[in-house]
Motif scaffolding. Sequence first.
Motif, PDB file in Angstrom:
ATOM      1  N   TYR A   1       0.813  -1.216   0.000  1.00 56.23           N
ATOM      2  CA  TYR A   1       0.000   0.000   0.000  1.00 56.23           C
ATOM      3  C   TYR A   1       0.850   1.272   0.000  1.00 56.23           C
ATOM      4  O   TYR A   1       0.444   2.285  -0.570  1.00 56.23           O
ATOM      5  CB  TYR A   1      -1.012  -0.015   1.144  1.00 56.23           C
ATOM      6  CG  TYR A   1      -2.135  -0.967   0.833  1.00 56.23           C
ATOM      7  CD1 TYR A   1      -3.163  -0.593  -0.020  1.00 56.23           C
ATOM      8  CD2 TYR A   1      -2.138  -2.270   1.321  1.00 56.23           C
ATOM      9  CE1 TYR A   1      -4.172  -1.478  -0.365  1.00 56.23           C
ATOM     10  CE2 TYR A   1      -3.140  -3.162   0.991  1.00 56.23           C
ATOM     11  CZ  TYR A   1      -4.145  -2.755   0.139  1.00 56.23           C
ATOM     12  OH  TYR A   1      -5.139  -3.642  -0.218  1.00 56.23           O
ATOM     13  N   GLU A   2       2.010   1.225   0.611  1.00 51.08           N
ATOM     14  CA  GLU A   2       2.881   2.400   0.635  1.00 51.08           C
ATOM     15  C   GLU A   2       3.733   2.497  -0.636  1.00 51.08           C
ATOM     16  O   GLU A   2       3.791   3.555  -1.272  1.00 51.08           O
ATOM     17  CB  GLU A   2       3.759   2.369   1.882  1.00 51.08           C
ATOM     18  CG  GLU A   2       2.936   2.537   3.154  1.00 51.08           C
ATOM     19  CD  GLU A   2       3.709   2.266   4.432  1.00 51.08           C
ATOM     20  OE1 GLU A   2       4.962   2.360   4.430  1.00 51.08           O
ATOM     21  OE2 GLU A   2       3.051   1.964   5.454  1.00 51.08           O
TER      22      GLU A   2
ATOM     23  N   LEU B   1      -8.599  -5.019  -5.953  1.00 50.17           N
ATOM     24  CA  LEU B   1      -8.548  -3.567  -5.963  1.00 50.17           C
ATOM     25  C   LEU B   1      -8.887  -3.068  -7.354  1.00 50.17           C
ATOM     26  O   LEU B   1      -8.602  -3.735  -8.355  1.00 50.17           O
ATOM     27  CB  LEU B   1      -7.164  -3.078  -5.547  1.00 50.17           C
ATOM     28  CG  LEU B   1      -6.655  -3.612  -4.202  1.00 50.17           C
ATOM     29  CD1 LEU B   1      -5.277  -3.051  -3.904  1.00 50.17           C
ATOM     30  CD2 LEU B   1      -7.632  -3.305  -3.078  1.00 50.17           C
TER      31      LEU B   1
ATOM     32  N   ASP C   1      -4.096  -7.162  -4.245  1.00 44.96           N
ATOM     33  CA  ASP C   1      -3.018  -6.863  -3.305  1.00 44.96           C
ATOM     34  C   ASP C   1      -2.347  -8.173  -2.901  1.00 44.96           C
ATOM     35  O   ASP C   1      -2.672  -9.248  -3.435  1.00 44.96           O
ATOM     36  CB  ASP C   1      -3.529  -6.050  -2.111  1.00 44.96           C
ATOM     37  CG  ASP C   1      -4.376  -6.845  -1.116  1.00 44.96           C
ATOM     38  OD1 ASP C   1      -4.570  -8.073  -1.288  1.00 44.96           O
ATOM     39  OD2 ASP C   1      -4.863  -6.226  -0.147  1.00 44.96           O
TER      40      ASP C   1
ATOM     41  N   TYR D   1      -4.488   4.331   6.626  1.00 47.04           N
ATOM     42  CA  TYR D   1      -3.940   5.083   5.500  1.00 47.04           C
ATOM     43  C   TYR D   1      -4.852   6.212   5.048  1.00 47.04           C
ATOM     44  O   TYR D   1      -6.072   6.055   5.004  1.00 47.04           O
ATOM     45  CB  TYR D   1      -3.688   4.143   4.311  1.00 47.04           C
ATOM     46  CG  TYR D   1      -2.564   3.199   4.583  1.00 47.04           C
ATOM     47  CD1 TYR D   1      -1.243   3.604   4.449  1.00 47.04           C
ATOM     48  CD2 TYR D   1      -2.809   1.907   5.006  1.00 47.04           C
ATOM     49  CE1 TYR D   1      -0.193   2.745   4.730  1.00 47.04           C
ATOM     50  CE2 TYR D   1      -1.769   1.036   5.293  1.00 47.04           C
ATOM     51  CZ  TYR D   1      -0.465   1.464   5.151  1.00 47.04           C
ATOM     52  OH  TYR D   1       0.565   0.615   5.434  1.00 47.04           O
TER      53      TYR D   1
ATOM     54  N   VAL E   1      -6.424  -1.118   7.399  1.00 47.74           N
ATOM     55  CA  VAL E   1      -5.900  -2.435   7.049  1.00 47.74           C
ATOM     56  C   VAL E   1      -5.654  -3.174   8.361  1.00 47.74           C
ATOM     57  O   VAL E   1      -4.717  -2.857   9.100  1.00 47.74           O
ATOM     58  CB  VAL E   1      -4.613  -2.326   6.200  1.00 47.74           C
ATOM     59  CG1 VAL E   1      -4.079  -3.709   5.863  1.00 47.74           C
ATOM     60  CG2 VAL E   1      -4.872  -1.523   4.928  1.00 47.74           C
TER      61      VAL E   1
ATOM     62  N   LEU F   1       0.271   5.277  -0.612  1.00 49.87           N
ATOM     63  CA  LEU F   1      -0.545   5.780   0.483  1.00 49.87           C
ATOM     64  C   LEU F   1       0.329   6.141   1.682  1.00 49.87           C
ATOM     65  O   LEU F   1       1.334   5.489   1.959  1.00 49.87           O
ATOM     66  CB  LEU F   1      -1.591   4.747   0.902  1.00 49.87           C
ATOM     67  CG  LEU F   1      -2.638   4.390  -0.149  1.00 49.87           C
ATOM     68  CD1 LEU F   1      -3.627   3.380   0.413  1.00 49.87           C
ATOM     69  CD2 LEU F   1      -3.361   5.629  -0.657  1.00 49.87           C
TER      70      LEU F   1
ATOM     71  N   LEU G   1       0.942   1.764  -4.099  1.00 47.58           N
ATOM     72  CA  LEU G   1      -0.140   2.734  -4.225  1.00 47.58           C
ATOM     73  C   LEU G   1       0.218   4.118  -3.694  1.00 47.58           C
ATOM     74  O   LEU G   1      -0.519   5.075  -3.906  1.00 47.58           O
ATOM     75  CB  LEU G   1      -1.404   2.228  -3.539  1.00 47.58           C
ATOM     76  CG  LEU G   1      -1.994   0.924  -4.093  1.00 47.58           C
ATOM     77  CD1 LEU G   1      -3.322   0.621  -3.455  1.00 47.58           C
ATOM     78  CD2 LEU G   1      -2.124   0.980  -5.608  1.00 47.58           C
TER      79      LEU G   1
END
Length: 137
Positions: free
Chosen positions: A24-25, A126, A120, A42, A52, A30, A28
């Motif tokens: 996610y970091e 997603l 993911d 996030y 999450v 975030l 994406l």
Amino acid sequence: MPRLNRIIETSLYVEDLDRAARFYEAVLGLEALLKLERLYVYDVGGANVLLVFKRGASAEDMAMPNGLIPGHDASGRIHVCFAISAEELVAWETRLAEHHIAIEGRVDWPAGGKSVYFRDTDGNMLELATPGMWRIY
């Protein structure tokens, strides 16, 4: 009738928070607002929050100083859709390819929007969608 204004939080449940954080970091982009043992939080576009949770870690009620959060948990192929601008669709497809993330599906919506679907690290589905998907978006 009272009116709902928007969704503030959306939750996903994962096996490994650190592995999910890398996705996610790094993929994406975030920004983490909070990282706890059972939950990473996030910022999504400065307007929404993605929670999450470590799968199973939130199944029991959680006492807070001023109240109680009832237990919740989920498993399976959960779906979340992120809004993107039409101008950034190709950049997002390139970014996913650079991170070896397979695009599993694409849709051209009747009103002109486009969606791409990918997973993911825990198999959650997603979606990135441009305006023109729904009457309200």
